[in-house]
Design an enzyme around this catalytic site. Structure first.
Site, short mmCIF file in Angstrom:
data_model
loop_
_atom_site.label_atom_id
_atom_site.label_comp_id
_atom_site.label_asym_id
_atom_site.label_seq_id
_atom_site.Cartn_x
_atom_site.Cartn_y
_atom_site.Cartn_z
N TYR A 44 -5.15 6.25 -9.20
CA TYR A 44 -6.34 5.47 -8.89
C TYR A 44 -7.54 5.95 -9.69
O TYR A 44 -8.39 5.15 -10.11
CB TYR A 44 -6.65 5.54 -7.40
CG TYR A 44 -5.71 4.71 -6.56
CD1 TYR A 44 -6.04 3.40 -6.21
CD2 TYR A 44 -4.49 5.21 -6.11
CE1 TYR A 44 -5.19 2.62 -5.44
CE2 TYR A 44 -3.63 4.43 -5.35
CZ TYR A 44 -3.98 3.14 -5.02
OH TYR A 44 -3.13 2.37 -4.27
N CYS A 56 0.82 -1.21 0.00
CA CYS A 56 0.00 0.00 0.00
C CYS A 56 0.86 1.27 0.00
O CYS A 56 1.67 1.47 0.91
CB CYS A 56 -0.91 -0.01 1.22
SG CYS A 56 -1.87 1.50 1.42
#
Length: 334
Positions: free
Chosen positions: A172, A41
């Site tokens: 994203y 992450c």
């Protein structure tokens, strides 16, 4: 997902802070808390970097969730028995439910858990790094750098804000876009900002001032994942990072700076994105490339001056239990 197909990140985080004076009910105490990250992450990567730079390994333990989580929670599938050895839980969701029964928002990393109660204190990723650099000052190592100096804060905030909007979150917005129009808009914003960063870094070693700051900590995790994941998987494919001379040299400079590259596990990064995002990659096939060895090649950025740690010093090596595999290792046990 918005009505026009644009990806909108849920930022309803638990905002409780761990502070020196304990004003939110959680005072800084060595050994009391556990930082939970995932190597995969980018948002958690920031906290791992700052913890390393501040030398807080001995006072703030770190649990590492594996990359192959399900839709409910990050899981500790890399730990013996599939449980975090300190918290004794299989999934991070358990710590969120202990804090708030019926918790229905995102179970995200980084998260800091109060070990005695097993409850999440916070998952506010932006505030966590700022507090590790300030509220934990009494426990930082000698020579810890100042990542958020007061004289540069306005500029750091401006630069980091633009990076978050167009790059950190922008990749994203490209990858999870639900319409062509939304993707096109996100793609253009991303590359306009990357071009801006390329120009900014042509004549300066770091983003703000002449030392590493929060702005650099926030950009690096996206850059280090760019060619391995975002370029193809998220369709951010105008150019590779390796085709942007200043940004590629800047990213290698940081990668080779203690506290940055020694937090990166490319195998876990690729396993997460290519396996978990099955709507984007339904086969679950994980690419073998790109070759990561280029991250260790000379970058030449020393010629621009600057000192990564200012008047401070580099952190020592990470604890043996937190060392990442050498570049090129690829095995992930799920």
């Amino acid at each position: 997902m918005s009505s026009d197909g644009s990806y909108e990140r849920d930022r309803a985080y638990i905002g409780t802070r761990i502070t020196a004076d304990g004003r939110d009910g959680y005072p800084v105490e060595p050994g009391r808390y556990r930082l939970i990250i995932a190597r995969a992450c980018p948002w958690a990567n920031r906290s791992a970097i700052v913890r390393r730079l501040m030398g807080l390994e001995g006072v703030l333990s770190m649990g590492i969730a594996g990359p192959l989580h399900d839709e409910r929670s990050w899981l500790f599938h890399l730990d013996p028995g599939g449980r975090d050895p300190v918290l004794g839980i299989e999934g991070l969701r358990e710590a969120f439910l202990r804090r708030e029964p019926g918790y229905s928002r995102g179970v995200t990393v980084p998260a800091i858990v109060d070990v005695p109660t097993g409850r999440v204190v916070t998952n506010d990723f932006e505030q966590v790094t700022l507090d590790l650099g300030s509220e934990w000052a009494a426990h930082q190592r000698d020579g810890a750098p100042e990542l958020y100096p007061e004289r540069w804060r306005d500029e750091i905030d401006d630069v980091a804000g633009a990076i978050y909007r167009d790059v950190n979150n922008g990749v994203y917005q490209c990858g999870f876009a639900g319409s062509q129009r939304a993707y096109d808009a996100a793609y253009r914003r991303l590359w306009e900002r990357l071009d801006w960063l390329e120009a900014r870094l042509e004549g300066r070693r770091y983003l703000v001032g002449d030392t590493v700051t929060e702005a650099d900590v926030r950009l690096f995790p996206t850059l280090v994942r760019f060619d391995a994941v975002y370029h193809g998987h998220f369709k951010c494919n105008r150019q590779k990072l390796t085709e942007l001379p200043a940004l590629w040299a800047y990213a290698r400079d940081l990668f080779q700076t203690p506290g940055f590259g020694d937090t990166i596990d490319f195998a876990q990064i690729k396993a997460h994105y290519y396996v978990v995002h099955d709507a984007i990659n339904p086969t679950g096939v994980v690419p073998l490339g790109p070759d990561p060895s280029g991250w260790l090649t000379p970058h030449g950025r020393e010629e621009l001056g600057g000192r990564p740690f200012g008047d401070g010093t580099p952190p020592g090596p990470p604890p043996p239990s937190e060392r990442v595999p050498p570049l090129g290792s690829a095995a992930i046990e799920g």
